[in-house]
Write a protein that holds these residues in place. Structure first.
Motif, PDB file in Angstrom:
ATOM      1  N   SER A  50       0.281  13.275  -4.390  1.00 28.87           N
ATOM      2  CA  SER A  50       0.499  12.363  -3.260  1.00 28.87           C
ATOM      3  C   SER A  50      -0.810  12.010  -2.570  1.00 28.87           C
ATOM      4  O   SER A  50      -0.978  10.897  -2.081  1.00 28.87           O
ATOM      5  N   GLU A  51      -1.749  12.951  -2.529  1.00 30.98           N
ATOM      6  CA  GLU A  51      -3.044  12.677  -1.903  1.00 30.98           C
ATOM      7  C   GLU A  51      -3.792  11.596  -2.680  1.00 30.98           C
ATOM      8  O   GLU A  51      -4.411  10.721  -2.093  1.00 30.98           O
ATOM      9  N   TRP A  52      -3.721  11.656  -3.999  1.00 29.19           N
ATOM     10  CA  TRP A  52      -4.396  10.661  -4.831  1.00 29.19           C
ATOM     11  C   TRP A  52      -3.668   9.320  -4.746  1.00 29.19           C
ATOM     12  O   TRP A  52      -4.295   8.270  -4.593  1.00 29.19           O
ATOM     13  N   VAL A  53      -2.341   9.352  -4.817  1.00 28.64           N
ATOM     14  CA  VAL A  53      -1.545   8.126  -4.783  1.00 28.64           C
ATOM     15  C   VAL A  53      -1.729   7.394  -3.455  1.00 28.64           C
ATOM     16  O   VAL A  53      -1.688   6.162  -3.400  1.00 28.64           O
ATOM     17  N   ALA A  54      -1.967   8.124  -2.374  1.00 29.78           N
ATOM     18  CA  ALA A  54      -2.110   7.508  -1.050  1.00 29.78           C
ATOM     19  C   ALA A  54      -3.262   6.505  -0.999  1.00 29.78           C
ATOM     20  O   ALA A  54      -3.279   5.631  -0.141  1.00 29.78           O
ATOM     21  N   GLY A  55      -4.195   6.577  -1.925  1.00 30.65           N
ATOM     22  CA  GLY A  55      -5.314   5.642  -1.968  1.00 30.65           C
ATOM     23  C   GLY A  55      -5.007   4.350  -2.702  1.00 30.65           C
ATOM     24  O   GLY A  55      -5.832   3.443  -2.732  1.00 30.65           O
ATOM     25  N   LEU A  56      -3.837   4.247  -3.296  1.00 29.66           N
ATOM     26  CA  LEU A  56      -3.480   3.032  -4.033  1.00 29.66           C
ATOM     27  C   LEU A  56      -3.101   1.910  -3.073  1.00 29.66           C
ATOM     28  O   LEU A  56      -2.566   2.164  -2.000  1.00 29.66           O
ATOM     29  N   ASP A  86       0.839  -1.197   0.000  1.00 26.86           N
ATOM     30  CA  ASP A  86       0.000   0.000   0.000  1.00 26.86           C
ATOM     31  C   ASP A  86       0.875   1.249   0.000  1.00 26.86           C
ATOM     32  O   ASP A  86       1.933   1.276   0.652  1.00 26.86           O
ATOM     33  N   ALA A  87       0.442   2.283  -0.724  1.00 24.37           N
ATOM     34  CA  ALA A  87       1.170   3.551  -0.740  1.00 24.37           C
ATOM     35  C   ALA A  87       1.109   4.170   0.656  1.00 24.37           C
ATOM     36  O   ALA A  87       0.126   4.018   1.381  1.00 24.37           O
ATOM     37  N   GLU A  88       2.169   4.875   1.022  1.00 22.10           N
ATOM     38  CA  GLU A  88       2.273   5.480   2.349  1.00 22.10           C
ATOM     39  C   GLU A  88       2.396   6.994   2.207  1.00 22.10           C
ATOM     40  O   GLU A  88       3.311   7.486   1.546  1.00 22.10           O
ATOM     41  N   GLN A  89       1.475   7.735   2.805  1.00 20.11           N
ATOM     42  CA  GLN A  89       1.511   9.198   2.751  1.00 20.11           C
ATOM     43  C   GLN A  89       2.082   9.746   4.054  1.00 20.11           C
ATOM     44  O   GLN A  89       1.707   9.293   5.134  1.00 20.11           O
ATOM     45  N   VAL A  90       3.006  10.692   3.939  1.00 18.78           N
ATOM     46  CA  VAL A  90       3.607  11.324   5.113  1.00 18.78           C
ATOM     47  C   VAL A  90       3.684  12.826   4.884  1.00 18.78           C
ATOM     48  O   VAL A  90       3.636  13.306   3.749  1.00 18.78           O
ATOM     49  N   THR A  91       3.794  13.558   5.977  1.00 16.18           N
ATOM     50  CA  THR A  91       4.003  15.001   5.915  1.00 16.18           C
ATOM     51  C   THR A  91       5.357  15.286   6.557  1.00 16.18           C
ATOM     52  O   THR A  91       5.618  14.841   7.687  1.00 16.18           O
ATOM     53  N   ASP A 148       3.309  11.876 -12.981  1.00 20.75           N
ATOM     54  CA  ASP A 148       1.978  11.417 -13.369  1.00 20.75           C
ATOM     55  C   ASP A 148       1.851   9.940 -13.014  1.00 20.75           C
ATOM     56  O   ASP A 148       2.742   9.155 -13.305  1.00 20.75           O
ATOM     57  N   VAL A 149       0.738   9.592 -12.381  1.00 15.46           N
ATOM     58  CA  VAL A 149       0.452   8.201 -12.035  1.00 15.46           C
ATOM     59  C   VAL A 149      -0.975   7.911 -12.473  1.00 15.46           C
ATOM     60  O   VAL A 149      -1.893   8.656 -12.155  1.00 15.46           O
ATOM     61  N   THR A 159       3.609  17.463   1.805  1.00 16.26           N
ATOM     62  CA  THR A 159       2.941  16.166   1.777  1.00 16.26           C
ATOM     63  C   THR A 159       3.534  15.337   0.644  1.00 16.26           C
ATOM     64  O   THR A 159       3.688  15.812  -0.474  1.00 16.26           O
ATOM     65  N   LEU A 160       3.874  14.087   0.949  1.00 16.95           N
ATOM     66  CA  LEU A 160       4.402  13.197  -0.079  1.00 16.95           C
ATOM     67  C   LEU A 160       3.887  11.794   0.157  1.00 16.95           C
ATOM     68  O   LEU A 160       3.459  11.446   1.261  1.00 16.95           O
ATOM     69  N   ALA A 161       3.889  11.001  -0.897  1.00 14.30           N
ATOM     70  CA  ALA A 161       3.494   9.597  -0.814  1.00 14.30           C
ATOM     71  C   ALA A 161       4.618   8.757  -1.392  1.00 14.30           C
ATOM     72  O   ALA A 161       5.152   9.064  -2.450  1.00 14.30           O
TER      73      ALA A 161
END
Length: 122
Positions: free
Chosen positions: A53-59, A15-20, A93-94, A26-28
């Motif tokens: 990163s916000e969108w990628v965090a849902g992957l 799972d993608a991991e989002q951190v601040t 782009d992802v 904000t990055l994923a």
């Protein structure tokens, strides 16, 4: 200035991991495995910033994605005194090829309801 551009498709290895960060960025982080052949896989470590990163965090692990970005070399010195380095893909782009039936954070346009008696064009 030279830029290295990379593009590949594969599946997320976890799972993608989002951190601040401490500065508020904000990055994923996510990693993608690509199958070059039946016996050979390549692994790419990726980072997305900002809104991406916000969108990628849902992957999730196993999601099939296409990534386009540039290479970045991270270097550090370990506790053992040795120097280490790692190539990371900075994702511009992802695109996900996997559908999740849960609501996403991205807004989706609603379709107009079909009134009784309206012909459906297919």
């Amino acid at each position: 200035m030279d830029v290295t551009s990379v593009q590949f498709t594969g599946r997320l290895t976890k799972d993608a991991e989002q951190v601040t960060t401490k500065t508020g960025t904000t990055l994923a982080r996510f990693s993608v495995a690509t199958n070059f052949s039946r016996d050979t896989a390549h692994f790419f470590y990726c980072t997305a910033f900002g809104r991406m990163s916000e969108w990628v965090a849902g992957l999730r692990k196993g999601d099939r994605v296409a990534v386009h970005g540039r290479l970045s070399k991270d270097e550090w010195q370990g506790n053992d005194g040795k120097k280490y380095s790692k190539l990371t893909v900075i994702a511009n782009d992802v695109v996900s090829f996997t559908y999740h039936d849960q609501p996403s954070s991205k807004p989706v346009a609603e379709e107009a309801p079909v009134a009784e008696g309206d012909a459906i064009p297919f």
